[in-house]
Structures are given as C-alpha cells and as structure tokens.
Write a protein that holds these residues in place. Structure first.
Motif, PDB file in Angstrom:
ATOM      1  N   ILE A   1     -34.250 -58.902   0.616  1.00  0.00           N
ATOM      2  CA  ILE A   1     -33.194 -59.738   1.191  1.00  0.00           C
ATOM      3  C   ILE A   1     -32.410 -58.828   2.132  1.00  0.00           C
ATOM      4  CG2 ILE A   1     -31.134 -61.117   0.738  1.00  0.00           C
ATOM      5  CD1 ILE A   1     -32.211 -61.640  -2.074  1.00  0.00           C
ATOM      6  N   ALA A   2     -32.428 -59.138   3.422  1.00  0.00           N
ATOM      7  CA  ALA A   2     -31.794 -58.229   4.380  1.00  0.00           C
ATOM      8  C   ALA A   2     -31.299 -58.972   5.607  1.00  0.00           C
ATOM      9  CB  ALA A   2     -32.775 -57.129   4.797  1.00  0.00           C
TER      10      ALA A   2
ATOM     11  N   LYS B   1     -36.824 -58.049  14.168  1.00  0.00           N
ATOM     12  CA  LYS B   1     -37.224 -56.674  13.893  1.00  0.00           C
ATOM     13  C   LYS B   1     -37.578 -56.471  12.426  1.00  0.00           C
ATOM     14  CE  LYS B   1     -34.900 -54.540  17.816  1.00  0.00           C
ATOM     15  NZ  LYS B   1     -33.888 -53.564  18.299  1.00  0.00           N
ATOM     16  N   VAL B   2     -36.788 -57.062  11.525  1.00  0.00           N
ATOM     17  CA  VAL B   2     -37.077 -56.894  10.102  1.00  0.00           C
ATOM     18  C   VAL B   2     -38.351 -57.643   9.729  1.00  0.00           C
ATOM     19  CG1 VAL B   2     -36.226 -57.184   7.753  1.00  0.00           C
ATOM     20  CG2 VAL B   2     -34.633 -56.568   9.570  1.00  0.00           C
ATOM     21  N   LYS B   3     -38.570 -58.797  10.324  1.00  0.00           N
ATOM     22  CA  LYS B   3     -39.797 -59.552  10.043  1.00  0.00           C
ATOM     23  C   LYS B   3     -41.036 -58.755  10.462  1.00  0.00           C
ATOM     24  CE  LYS B   3     -42.155 -63.964  10.745  1.00  0.00           C
ATOM     25  NZ  LYS B   3     -43.456 -63.397  11.104  1.00  0.00           N
ATOM     26  N   ALA B   4     -40.961 -58.108  11.616  1.00  0.00           N
ATOM     27  CA  ALA B   4     -42.103 -57.308  12.083  1.00  0.00           C
ATOM     28  C   ALA B   4     -42.418 -56.178  11.103  1.00  0.00           C
ATOM     29  CB  ALA B   4     -41.816 -56.745  13.469  1.00  0.00           C
TER      30      ALA B   4
ATOM     31  N   ILE C   1     -44.287 -57.181   2.777  1.00  0.00           N
ATOM     32  CA  ILE C   1     -43.132 -57.352   1.890  1.00  0.00           C
ATOM     33  C   ILE C   1     -42.571 -58.752   2.095  1.00  0.00           C
ATOM     34  CG2 ILE C   1     -40.771 -56.594   1.415  1.00  0.00           C
ATOM     35  CD1 ILE C   1     -41.592 -53.808   2.387  1.00  0.00           C
ATOM     36  N   PRO C   2     -42.451 -59.553   1.052  1.00  0.00           N
ATOM     37  CA  PRO C   2     -41.807 -60.863   1.191  1.00  0.00           C
ATOM     38  C   PRO C   2     -40.364 -60.676   1.678  1.00  0.00           C
ATOM     39  CG  PRO C   2     -42.972 -60.706  -0.904  1.00  0.00           C
ATOM     40  CD  PRO C   2     -42.956 -59.328  -0.318  1.00  0.00           C
ATOM     41  N   TYR C   3     -39.968 -61.457   2.701  1.00  0.00           N
ATOM     42  CA  TYR C   3     -38.679 -61.219   3.353  1.00  0.00           C
ATOM     43  C   TYR C   3     -37.832 -62.479   3.427  1.00  0.00           C
ATOM     44  CZ  TYR C   3     -35.352 -60.295   7.157  1.00  0.00           C
ATOM     45  OH  TYR C   3     -34.216 -60.191   7.912  1.00  0.00           O
ATOM     46  N   ILE C   4     -36.567 -62.334   3.032  1.00  0.00           N
ATOM     47  CA  ILE C   4     -35.558 -63.390   3.117  1.00  0.00           C
ATOM     48  C   ILE C   4     -34.436 -62.892   4.018  1.00  0.00           C
ATOM     49  CG2 ILE C   4     -33.871 -64.763   1.821  1.00  0.00           C
ATOM     50  CD1 ILE C   4     -35.730 -64.229  -0.684  1.00  0.00           C
ATOM     51  N   PHE C   5     -34.112 -63.656   5.069  1.00  0.00           N
ATOM     52  CA  PHE C   5     -33.040 -63.251   5.990  1.00  0.00           C
ATOM     53  C   PHE C   5     -31.689 -63.621   5.395  1.00  0.00           C
ATOM     54  CE2 PHE C   5     -29.990 -64.118   9.370  1.00  0.00           C
ATOM     55  CZ  PHE C   5     -30.041 -62.936  10.104  1.00  0.00           C
TER      56      PHE C   5
ATOM     57  N   PHE D   1     -31.867 -55.754  -1.963  1.00  0.00           N
ATOM     58  CA  PHE D   1     -30.911 -56.385  -1.050  1.00  0.00           C
ATOM     59  C   PHE D   1     -30.283 -55.286  -0.204  1.00  0.00           C
ATOM     60  CE2 PHE D   1     -26.809 -57.788   0.298  1.00  0.00           C
ATOM     61  CZ  PHE D   1     -26.744 -59.167   0.279  1.00  0.00           C
ATOM     62  N   ILE D   2     -30.405 -55.413   1.122  1.00  0.00           N
ATOM     63  CA  ILE D   2     -29.852 -54.405   2.024  1.00  0.00           C
ATOM     64  C   ILE D   2     -29.206 -55.090   3.221  1.00  0.00           C
ATOM     65  CG2 ILE D   2     -30.389 -52.513   3.618  1.00  0.00           C
ATOM     66  CD1 ILE D   2     -32.681 -51.705   1.796  1.00  0.00           C
ATOM     67  N   GLU D   3     -27.923 -54.847   3.417  1.00  0.00           N
ATOM     68  CA  GLU D   3     -27.298 -55.331   4.647  1.00  0.00           C
ATOM     69  C   GLU D   3     -27.533 -54.308   5.744  1.00  0.00           C
ATOM     70  OE1 GLU D   3     -23.900 -58.448   3.247  1.00  0.00           O
ATOM     71  OE2 GLU D   3     -23.223 -56.443   3.826  1.00  0.00           O
ATOM     72  N   THR D   4     -27.941 -54.814   6.918  1.00  0.00           N
ATOM     73  CA  THR D   4     -28.322 -53.919   8.009  1.00  0.00           C
ATOM     74  C   THR D   4     -27.792 -54.448   9.330  1.00  0.00           C
ATOM     75  OG1 THR D   4     -30.212 -52.794   9.039  1.00  0.00           O
ATOM     76  CG2 THR D   4     -30.571 -55.066   8.334  1.00  0.00           C
ATOM     77  N   HIS D   5     -27.597 -53.534  10.255  1.00  0.00           N
ATOM     78  CA  HIS D   5     -26.969 -53.866  11.548  1.00  0.00           C
ATOM     79  C   HIS D   5     -27.471 -52.862  12.569  1.00  0.00           C
ATOM     80  CE1 HIS D   5     -23.730 -54.504  14.506  1.00  0.00           C
ATOM     81  NE2 HIS D   5     -23.418 -55.616  13.857  1.00  0.00           N
ATOM     82  N   MET D   6     -27.600 -53.287  13.821  1.00  0.00           N
ATOM     83  CA  MET D   6     -28.036 -52.364  14.869  1.00  0.00           C
ATOM     84  C   MET D   6     -27.105 -51.162  14.980  1.00  0.00           C
ATOM     85  SD  MET D   6     -28.782 -55.700  15.615  1.00  0.00           S
ATOM     86  CE  MET D   6     -27.624 -56.305  16.839  1.00  0.00           C
ATOM     87  N   ASN D   7     -25.801 -51.408  14.841  1.00  0.00           N
ATOM     88  CA  ASN D   7     -24.797 -50.353  14.943  1.00  0.00           C
ATOM     89  C   ASN D   7     -23.691 -50.635  13.933  1.00  0.00           C
ATOM     90  OD1 ASN D   7     -22.981 -48.388  15.618  1.00  0.00           O
ATOM     91  ND2 ASN D   7     -22.765 -48.972  17.762  1.00  0.00           N
ATOM     92  N   PRO D   8     -23.844 -50.174  12.687  1.00  0.00           N
ATOM     93  CA  PRO D   8     -22.853 -50.477  11.645  1.00  0.00           C
ATOM     94  C   PRO D   8     -21.429 -50.089  12.009  1.00  0.00           C
ATOM     95  CG  PRO D   8     -24.830 -49.556  10.662  1.00  0.00           C
ATOM     96  CD  PRO D   8     -24.988 -49.408  12.152  1.00  0.00           C
ATOM     97  N   SER D   9     -21.256 -49.097  12.861  1.00  0.00           N
ATOM     98  CA  SER D   9     -19.903 -48.641  13.193  1.00  0.00           C
ATOM     99  C   SER D   9     -19.095 -49.693  13.940  1.00  0.00           C
ATOM    100  CB  SER D   9     -19.965 -47.354  14.023  1.00  0.00           C
ATOM    101  OG  SER D   9     -20.553 -47.600  15.293  1.00  0.00           O
TER     102      SER D   9
END
Length: 272
Positions: free
Chosen positions: A17-18, A35-38, A45-49, A231-239
């Motif tokens: 989950i990301a 990008k995460v789907k690719a 890996i099964p993926y949930i947005f 579960f991982i929250e991700t962002h191109m630029n977290p800052s």
C-alpha cells in the motif's frame, strides 16, 4: 485478498500500500501511481494506491487538509481507472463512508479512530474492503474486536489490520513486532505501516516530525516476522510535501527497498 483489480496475487509476494499522504493535485497523484505500478509490476508485488482525500487530524488550524473532497476523490477514481489499480483512502466520520466508497476500493480507518463503532459499521455497510489501523494506544490482541464489529455487519467484507507502532513517551513511537503475530490470529491480512510508525508527534512546532532513515529497518523486520503487507507513504520530494513529509520515503528510494524486501521474503519462505 478480495480486493478489486489487485494484480500479482499469485506471486506469493507481500502486497504494497503506497502513495502520497494526501492528494495534493492530479498530476502528482498520477505520476506517483504510474512509477510505483511500473516497479511493482516488474517485481510482481500486488499494489494498492493510497492517498487521503482529506486530512482531518491536524495539529494546527492552518495545516493543509486537502484540495476539496469531490476533486480529490475524483482524482483517486481516475488513478484507479487509468492504471487498473485498487485505491484506498481514509475516512474520519461515519457519514464519509458512503461518499468515499463511490470512488475507491478500500476504506481506511485511522489509528485514533479504530474503536469508533459507528465509523466501523458505516464502512462495513458499504461492502468495500476495510483497513483498520491499530491505535497507538492498543495492543494487537485488542484489534480482534474491530474485526468482529465489521464482520457482524457484513461477513463478506475483506478486513485488513495495520500496525503503525505504539506511543513511546510524549513525542515518539516504537514498533512491537509481536503485534503483527497477534493480529494474524484473527485470520485477516496484517500490514506494517513503515512510515507512520516512525513519526515523532506532539512537537512544540505543531508539525509532526519523523525519522525516515529507519523506514528500511522497519520494513525489513516486518517482512522477516511475516507481515502480509507493507504500507509506505512516498513522494517525489518529501521536503515539500504538504502533509507528513518528515516521515515519507523519497520515491526514488522505493524500488531499491522493495527489491531487498522481496529477497528477504524469499529467504524467510525457504527457511520456514
């Protein structure tokens, strides 16, 4: 799991989950999902947005809460349809359940609200899958009652439980991996939230801190003890993220981490 459009389930890999903490706009949501789907397709890996359509539990009055409910939900729906992905978002009050269920595949109950009976009942009544986050104040064994509440309303609903650590003093969180094993006794998929479990809440600035350097450690340990999902929250630029940037994983680092986790799971399975 019984979740619409969840691919790669036959791979035997953990599911992911990301996504960003909150929908900040259409382009960023679509870019992260693509990008995460690719990455997850390559690694099977099964993926949930994941993205919140609105943030309700903010410390300061002027903290970012969202771009508008209908707009954010429509973006989540577009992400799901564009990439054939299941989507998940938080709900905070019982009257949000039916609305959000029109746009996403999974409803998520925030940790602070995991004991709110009306909220759990409303989520179950939609027929959508429900992910309940374990409260920072709870032991894993107590989460069985959340599962019972949902199953009592609709036994066909897919329930998931997510650990996000436990409060440790006033401004820190610690992970007790026994909770993963405890929650798996309820025969539901159990997820480790590797980013919120590294939060440093209740800062004097009114902005939650974090320790993203430890995300890999939390994730590796979770896979080693047998977590069903990550579960991982991700962002191109977290800052520059508008919410929870202090504990998010930079998108550029996600692929390398997932590759390591897949290898760890292979070793665990081989020796179990």
């Amino acid at each position: 799991m019984k979740v619409n459009q969840l691919k790669n389930q036959n791979s035997g890999n953990f599911f992911l989950i990301a996504g960003p903490c909150v929908v900040e706009g259409r382009e960023m949501a679509l870019e992260i999902a693509e990008k995460v789907k690719a990455i997850t397709d390559r690694l099977e890996i099964p993926y949930i947005f994941k993205a919140s359509y609105r943030k309700a539990n903010r410390t300061k009055l002027n903290s970012f809460t969202g771009i508008g409910d209908e707009l954010a939900l429509s973006i989540l729906k577009e992400v799901g349809e564009t990439f054939s992905l299941p989507t998940i978002t938080d709900i905070h009050e019982s009257d949000e359940a039916a609305l959000a269920a029109q746009y996403v595949d999974i409803l998520q109950i925030p940790a602070f609200l995991c004991r709110q009976t009306e909220l759990l009942v409303a989520a179950a009544q939609t027929g959508k899958a429900v992910n309940v986050k374990k409260g920072q104040f709870m032991h894993g064994s107590g989460m069985g009652f959340a599962v019972e509440k949902i199953n009592a309303v609709n036994p066909d609903v897919q329930v998931m439980l997510t650990d996000r650590g436990n409060s440790f003093g006033y401004s820190d969180i610690v992970v007790d991996y026994r909770n993963i094993v405890e929650m798996q006794t309820f025969n539901v998929p159990v997820v480790m939230d590797c980013t919120h479990s590294l939060q440093q809440p209740n800062q004097s600035s009114g902005v939650t801190g974090g320790n993203p350097a430890m995300i890999e450690t939390i994730a590796k340990a979770a896979i080693a003890v047998g977590a069903d999902g990550i579960f991982i929250e991700t962002h191109m630029n977290p800052s520059v993220a508008k919410s929870d940037g202090a504990n998010m994983l930079a998108l550029a680092q996600l692929e390398g981490l997932l590759e390591k986790l897949v290898r760890i799971q292979e070793v665990v399975k081989k020796n179990s």
